[in-house]
Write a protein that holds these residues in place. Structure first.
Motif, short mmCIF file in Angstrom:
data_model
loop_
_atom_site.label_atom_id
_atom_site.label_comp_id
_atom_site.label_asym_id
_atom_site.label_seq_id
_atom_site.Cartn_x
_atom_site.Cartn_y
_atom_site.Cartn_z
N ALA A 238 0.72 -1.38 0.26
CA ALA A 238 -0.05 0.10 0.11
C ALA A 238 0.68 1.66 -0.11
O ALA A 238 1.28 1.64 0.64
N LEU A 239 0.54 1.93 -1.22
CA LEU A 239 1.70 3.30 -1.12
C LEU A 239 1.09 4.77 -0.74
O LEU A 239 -0.31 4.89 -1.30
N MET A 240 1.29 5.17 0.55
CA MET A 240 0.83 6.52 0.47
C MET A 240 1.89 7.73 0.13
O MET A 240 2.94 7.90 0.06
N GLU A 241 0.98 8.24 -0.74
CA GLU A 241 1.84 9.68 -1.39
C GLU A 241 2.26 10.54 -0.51
O GLU A 241 3.14 11.59 -1.13
N TYR A 242 1.80 10.58 0.92
CA TYR A 242 2.07 12.00 1.81
C TYR A 242 2.44 11.19 3.26
O TYR A 242 1.71 10.11 3.89
N GLY A 243 3.09 11.95 4.41
CA GLY A 243 3.32 11.44 5.16
C GLY A 243 4.40 11.79 5.90
O GLY A 243 4.93 11.25 7.14
N GLY A 244 5.67 11.46 5.03
CA GLY A 244 6.93 11.14 5.53
C GLY A 244 7.32 10.04 5.69
O GLY A 244 6.44 8.57 5.90
N HIS A 245 8.07 9.46 6.54
CA HIS A 245 8.66 9.14 7.55
C HIS A 245 7.96 7.88 8.78
O HIS A 245 8.20 7.03 9.00
N ALA A 246 7.15 9.23 9.53
CA ALA A 246 6.03 8.62 10.28
C ALA A 246 4.66 9.33 9.98
O ALA A 246 4.34 10.18 11.20
N SER A 247 4.25 8.35 8.80
CA SER A 247 2.90 8.67 9.06
C SER A 247 2.12 8.04 9.41
O SER A 247 0.72 9.26 9.37
N THR A 248 2.04 7.32 11.04
CA THR A 248 1.06 6.89 11.48
C THR A 248 0.83 8.39 11.82
O THR A 248 -0.78 8.36 12.90
N ILE A 249 1.77 9.25 12.55
CA ILE A 249 2.16 10.45 13.10
C ILE A 249 0.84 11.48 12.03
O ILE A 249 0.17 12.85 12.15
N THR A 250 1.91 12.03 11.30
CA THR A 250 1.41 12.86 9.98
C THR A 250 0.19 12.78 9.40
O THR A 250 -0.09 13.98 8.63
N ALA A 251 -0.36 11.25 8.91
CA ALA A 251 -1.22 11.30 8.33
C ALA A 251 -1.62 10.09 9.04
O ALA A 251 -2.02 9.85 8.32
N THR A 252 -2.38 10.26 10.44
CA THR A 252 -3.23 9.35 11.23
C THR A 252 -4.11 9.06 10.28
O THR A 252 -4.65 8.15 10.39
N SER A 253 -5.17 10.00 10.28
CA SER A 253 -6.69 9.56 9.31
C SER A 253 -6.52 8.31 7.84
O SER A 253 -7.12 7.33 8.46
N GLU A 254 -5.83 8.99 7.33
CA GLU A 254 -5.30 8.16 6.03
C GLU A 254 -5.11 6.42 6.13
O GLU A 254 -5.09 5.82 5.94
N PHE A 255 -3.39 6.44 7.31
CA PHE A 255 -3.04 5.21 7.95
C PHE A 255 -3.98 4.29 8.88
O PHE A 255 -3.95 3.52 8.23
N ASN A 256 -4.83 5.24 9.22
CA ASN A 256 -5.42 4.16 10.29
C ASN A 256 -6.58 3.64 9.63
O ASN A 256 -6.72 2.68 9.41
N ASN A 257 -6.47 4.56 8.15
CA ASN A 257 -7.88 4.16 7.93
C ASN A 257 -7.90 2.60 6.54
O ASN A 257 -8.08 1.42 6.85
N ILE A 258 -6.22 2.51 6.52
CA ILE A 258 -5.63 1.21 5.62
C ILE A 258 -5.94 0.66 6.59
O ILE A 258 -5.59 -1.04 6.22
N LEU A 259 -4.81 0.51 7.87
CA LEU A 259 -5.03 -0.26 8.82
C LEU A 259 -6.38 -0.92 9.24
O LEU A 259 -6.15 -2.24 9.57
N ARG A 260 -7.46 -0.89 9.25
CA ARG A 260 -8.26 -1.28 9.65
C ARG A 260 -9.25 -1.93 8.47
O ARG A 260 -9.48 -2.95 9.03
N GLU A 261 -8.51 -0.69 7.38
CA GLU A 261 -8.71 -1.69 6.37
C GLU A 261 -8.42 -3.15 6.25
O GLU A 261 -9.49 -4.63 5.84
N ARG A 262 -7.20 -3.34 6.24
CA ARG A 262 -6.45 -4.67 6.24
C ARG A 262 -6.66 -5.42 7.44
O ARG A 262 -7.52 -6.66 7.17
N LEU A 263 -6.85 -4.98 8.11
CA LEU A 263 -7.13 -6.04 9.56
C LEU A 263 -8.18 -6.28 9.66
O LEU A 263 -8.87 -7.70 9.58
N SER A 264 -9.53 -5.65 8.49
CA SER A 264 -11.35 -6.11 8.77
C SER A 264 -11.13 -7.47 7.89
O SER A 264 -11.61 -8.13 7.75
N GLN A 265 -9.98 -7.85 6.25
CA GLN A 265 -10.23 -8.65 5.72
C GLN A 265 -9.24 -9.85 6.25
O GLN A 265 -9.60 -11.01 6.01
N LEU A 266 -9.00 -9.58 7.38
CA LEU A 266 -8.19 -10.85 7.69
C LEU A 266 -9.32 -11.04 8.98
O LEU A 266 -8.73 -12.70 10.02
N ALA A 267 -9.81 -11.09 9.61
CA ALA A 267 -11.31 -11.43 10.55
C ALA A 267 -11.75 -12.54 10.18
O ALA A 267 -11.90 -12.29 9.10
#
Length: 267
Positions: A238-267
Motif C-alpha cells: 500500500a503506497l501513501m503519497e504523503y506522510g514522510g517516514h512517520a505517517s502514523t503521526i502526520t497522516a493518521t486518518s489515512e494510515f488508520n483507515n488502511i490499517l483498519r481495512e487490512r485487519l477487517s480483511q483478515l477477520a
C-alpha cells in the motif's frame, strides 16, 4: 493495564479484554517507545486488544545492551513479553525497526504471528538509509544532542508538517532533550538495524503481510517495501503519497483507515 515487576520491559495493554480478543501488537522504530502509537490506540482500542511496549534499553525499559545486539535479540525479547502475557496469536504492526522485529519473529515463530503490517520497513541494508544513520552517529559523536533531534525531525516528517507544527515540535524536542536516550544503547540499536538482512529468508515467510510505504519518506526509499513484497509469497503493498517516514503521526486518518481495512480483511 500496565506492566508488572515480572516483565523486564514496560508494556501497556489497551482496549478489549479477554484471551480471545483479537490482539494487535505495535512495535516502534528506533526510538522504541510505546507512546509513539497513541494515534492508533485512540482509534482502534474499541475493536482490538492493543499491546504497546518500550523496547529493551529504551524509555521505561532500562538495560545495557550488549555489543553484539541484533534484531534477533529484539524479536526474542518481544516473544518473551508475549509469552508473559499469554498471547498465543497476534497481528504485529511494526514501524521501521519495529517492522524488522516483526519479520524476524514471523520467520522463527510463524504460528505466533497472524499477520504483519510493515511500515516503511526493509529486508536488507541500503546505501541511502545507511548514509542517514552515519550522519546521525556523527552528530552523536560530536555531542550535539539538540542537532540530533532536529535531524531526526527532518527524517521523520514532511517539510510542510514541520512548518505547521513548529511550536509543538519545539516543545517535544525540549522534552526529548531532557530525557535523551542512553547513547550506548542508541548506537547498538542503530548497529542492529543497519546490519539486518533477512532477504534470503523472505520466500519462506508465508504470514499474510501488508507493507505500507510513503513515497515522500526521505529516510527509507519506498522501493524497499516493493522489494519486500516481491520476495514474500503472501504480501501486498500500500503506497501513501504523503506522510514522510512517520505517517502514523502526520497522516493518521489515512494510515488508520488502511490499517483498519487490512485487519477487517483478515477477520
Amino acid at each position: 493495564m500496565v506492566n508488572d515487576k515480572q516483565s523486564p520491559m514496560h508494556f501497556e495493554v489497551h482496549g478489549l479484554k479477554g484471551a480471545n480478543a483479537p490482539t494487535l501488537v505495535f512495535s516502534s522504530g528506533l526510538g522504541g517507545a510505546a507512546h509513539f502509537w497513541q494515534p492508533q490506540i485512540r482509534d482502534l482500542s474499541d475493536t482490538y486488544r492493543i499491546v504497546v511496549y518500550d523496547q529493551l534499553g529504551t524509555g521505561k525499559s532500562p538495560a545495557t545492551l550488549p555489543e553484539d545486539y541484533t534484531i534477533t535479540h529484539m524479536a526474542k525479547e518481544l516473544r518473551t513479553l508475549l509469552v508473559h502475557l499469554d498471547i498465543k496469536q497476534c497481528h504485529i504492526v511494526g514501524h521501521a525497526l519495529g517492522g524488522l522485529v516483526g519479520l524476524a519473529l514471523a520467520s522463527t515463530h510463524p504460528a505466533l504471528v497472524q499477520s504483519l503490517v510493515l511500515i516503511n520497513a526493509w529486508s536488507s541494508p541500503n546505501p541511502h538509509t545507511l548514509r542517514c544513520f552515519n550522519i546521525r552517529k556523527a552528530i552523536l559523536a560530536a555531542g550535539n544532542k539538540d542537532i540530533y533531534l532536529q535531524m531526526q525531525a527532518l527524517l521523520l516528517y514532511p517539510a510542510d508538517w514541520i512548518a505547521a507544527n513548529a511550536e509543538h515540535l519545539s516543545q517535544e524536542e525540549a522534552h526529548q532533550l531532557r530525557h535523551f536516550p542512553n547513547e550506548h544503547n542508541l548506537l547498538m540499536r542503530i548497529g542492529a538495524l543497519s546490519a539486518f538482512n533477512i532477504e534470503a529468508q523472505l520466500a519462506d515467510i508465508h504470514t499474510p503481510t501488508l507493507a505500507i510505504a510513503n513515497k515522500d519518506d526521505v529516510l527509507v526509499p519506498w522501493q524497499r517495501s516493493k522489494i519486500l513484497v516481491s520476495h514474500m509469497p503472501n504480501a501486498e503493498l500500500a503506497l501513501m503519497e504523503y506522510g514522510g517516514h512517520a505517517s502514523t503521526i502526520t497522516a493518521t486518518s489515512e494510515f488508520n483507515n488502511i490499517l483498519r481495512e487490512r485487519l477487517s480483511q483478515l477477520a
